[in-house]
Design an enzyme around this catalytic site. Structure first.
Site, short mmCIF file in Angstrom:
data_model
loop_
_atom_site.label_atom_id
_atom_site.label_comp_id
_atom_site.label_asym_id
_atom_site.label_seq_id
_atom_site.Cartn_x
_atom_site.Cartn_y
_atom_site.Cartn_z
N ILE A 45 0.85 -1.18 0.00
CA ILE A 45 0.00 0.00 0.00
C ILE A 45 0.89 1.23 0.00
O ILE A 45 2.05 1.20 0.42
CB ILE A 45 -1.00 0.03 1.19
N GLU A 46 0.32 2.32 -0.50
CA GLU A 46 1.13 3.49 -0.82
C GLU A 46 1.77 4.15 0.39
O GLU A 46 2.77 4.88 0.25
CB GLU A 46 0.30 4.52 -1.60
N GLN A 47 1.23 3.94 1.58
CA GLN A 47 1.83 4.57 2.77
C GLN A 47 3.22 4.02 3.09
O GLN A 47 3.87 4.49 4.01
CB GLN A 47 0.90 4.40 3.97
N GLY A 48 3.67 3.04 2.30
CA GLY A 48 5.03 2.53 2.48
C GLY A 48 5.10 1.11 2.98
O GLY A 48 6.19 0.61 3.29
#
Length: 527
Positions: A323-326
């Protein structure tokens, strides 16, 4: 040698913010790395006539809980003059103020926002990227402007090497509000109990190198030198003020879950089950598009159910969920705390995750949708007088090899019951998602065709693909009338595949999907 930080109460810290300052705010939805005490105190101080107004606020993604927290603490007339944000969906009051023209408002892609902090930190002129071309962020469309009073162009189209790019110029930062788990007496910050890193370091560096003030909220103070060097996420040379909040929670739903921070592994058998309903049907059908060893991204909404289905079926270790939050690996959380994962393999700084995404590292992504038109364009960012924002959607949908949009066919009261291998449509939703023209282009079908992407649109009753001229209906659920329940509810004609396949009956039962649906190289979904 530079001295250590000042340790102040929250009210003292926010009093250092001056009227008209540009303030960067770290954090993500559901309380993830949110400096909640600082935001609440700043809002209260302004409401009591003791806080600064006319601020420019900058944040990478949605910050809040949809119930008055996060950025909604600052939803006070006059507090903000301009807001530049990657997402607005977690702060509904702020979103309403946008539509009421109470301040200038911009929405840029989440990845652009996170990477832009690095450009500011490095003293570079801004971010040059292909991300946003052909979408509402492109100045030839809307330039990311969200309301009538927002008129200044902050994005430019440039040509480098014979190719078009978007240029997002850098700007200075006067103050930032960030968060960590602990600060030592020298101001070194750890994120040990947090579920992500986001861009805390990039924001702090950008603010420090702009000559601004870095204010960090933490849960506790450690002795000088007691935080191991590899655990220091933001060095003390970048921190000016520390505010201690002993009541700081990991998320709005959890005081602390060590399985989110990577300090403990949770048995996946104890995850909350995903009941069989119309949303699960969508997630189940979407899973069929994954292959062994794929690098996968999951968006918020129905799409995040893909992780739950994979965990139930025992397939989570066959591919890499991100996921894009890392976050890399593990099972992404659903709902308001989307942005953390149970049992992550790696926790990266968010800008580096987007570097990987933007460069084509994703094999497949699963994203939601609010509107789809006959051409195949998708809108998730602004619709029905609501400003939600793009988040990472533009970065991800523009760069993944395969894009699967996941959602119910209609919204607002839809009741479609899967049972005994079929779908019974008992109540149709009031709001149509398939429209004549999307209100805002968050995903450009034309650009996708130029890039050669494979694009699917999966609903509980039908599956579509992006063809040369627009949508192509390829599958329909057993129990659904193609003409009445699908085609008559789409404005304008669309292409229908010949032959038209029936969605597998296994999707509409309580039984496990079984080995026929197991992700595998070169395996299509069951016919």
């Amino acid at each position: 040698m530079r001295g250590g930080p000042r340790f102040l109460a929250a009210r003292e810290a926010v009093s250092l913010i001056r009227p008209g300052d540009t303030v960067a705010i770290g954090g993500s939805g559901g309380g993830l790395l949110e400096p909640d005490l600082l935001l609440r105190t700043l809002g209260e101080a302004y409401g009591q006539g003791a806080g600064p107004g006319g601020l420019t606020l900058v944040h990478t993604t949605g910050i809040g809980d949809r119930e008055g927290g996060g950025m909604d603490h600052l939803a006070r007339p006059g507090l903000a003059r301009r807001i530049i944000a990657g997402n607005w969906g977690m702060a509904p009051e702020m979103s309403r103020m946008v539509t009421d023209n109470q301040f200038e408002a911009y929405n840029f892609p989440q990845g652009v926002m996170s990477q832009l902090f690095r450009e500011i930190a490095g003293g570079r002129p801004g971010l040059v990227t292909h991300v946003g071309l052909g979408t509402f962020c492109d100045p030839r469309l809307e330039g990311g402007r969200l309301n009538d009073i927002t008129t200044q162009d902050l994005v430019e189209v440039i040509t480098l090497g014979g190719r078009e790019w978007l240029f997002y110029p850098a700007f200075g930062l006067d103050v930032c509000l960030i968060r960590g788990t602990a600060a030592d007496e020298n101001g070194n910050l750890s994120l040990d109990e947090e579920g992500a890193n986001l861009e805390m370091l990039s924001i702090a560096q950008a603010t420090r190198n702009s000559g601004g003030l870095v204010i960090a909220q933490v849960k506790r103070v450690a002795a000088a030198g007691s935080i191991p060097p590899r655990s220091v996420a933001v060095p003390g040379i970048c921190v000016d003020v520390v505010v201690v909040n002993p009541a700081q929670r990991q998320l709005v739903t959890h005081d602390y879950n060590p399985a989110f921070s990577g300090q403990h592994k949770q048995a996946l058998s104890h995850l909350e089950p995903f009941p069989l309903d119309q949303r699960k049907v969508v997630a189940r059908r979407a899973v069929a598009e994954i292959r062994d060893d794929d690098v996968v991204n999951l968006g918020v909404g129905i799409a995040d159910g893909v992780a739950s289905v994979a965990a139930e079926e025992g397939w989570s270790d066959l591919f890499a969920l991100t996921i894009e939050q890392g976050l890399v690996g593990g099972v992404p959380a659903r709902g308001v705390i989307f942005g953390v994962a149970t049992n992550p393999t790696a926790i990266l700084d968010q800008p580096y995750q987007f570097d990987f995404y933007d460069g084509g590292g994703l094999d497949i992504t699963f994203l939601g949708f609010a509107q789809i038109d006959g051409l195949g364009n998708v809108n998730v960012s602004k619709f029905d007088q609501r400003v939600v924002g793009t988040g990472g959607f533009v970065n991800i949908s523009q760069n993944a090899s395969t894009v699967v949009f996941c959602g119910t066919f209609t919204a607002g009261g839809l009741h479609a019951v899967p049972h005994d291998g079929r779908l019974d449509l008992t109540t149709e939703g009031k709001h149509r998602k398939f429209v004549d023209k999307v209100e805002q282009v968050t995903f450009s079908a034309e650009q996708a065709r130029l890039r050669g992407q494979k694009v699917l649109y999966v609903t509980e009753r039908a599956v579509f693909q992006l063809g040369e001229r627009g949508l192509v209906l390829t599958e329909v659920a057993p129990g659904i009338d193609v003409q009445t329940d699908v085609l008559d509810r789409i404005p304008g004609p669309i292409e229908v595949a010949t032959p038209l396949a029936e969605m597998d009956a296994a999707l509409f039962t309580d039984a496990p999907l079984g080995t026929a649906w197991r992700p595998a190289h070169n395996q299509g979904h069951p016919a």
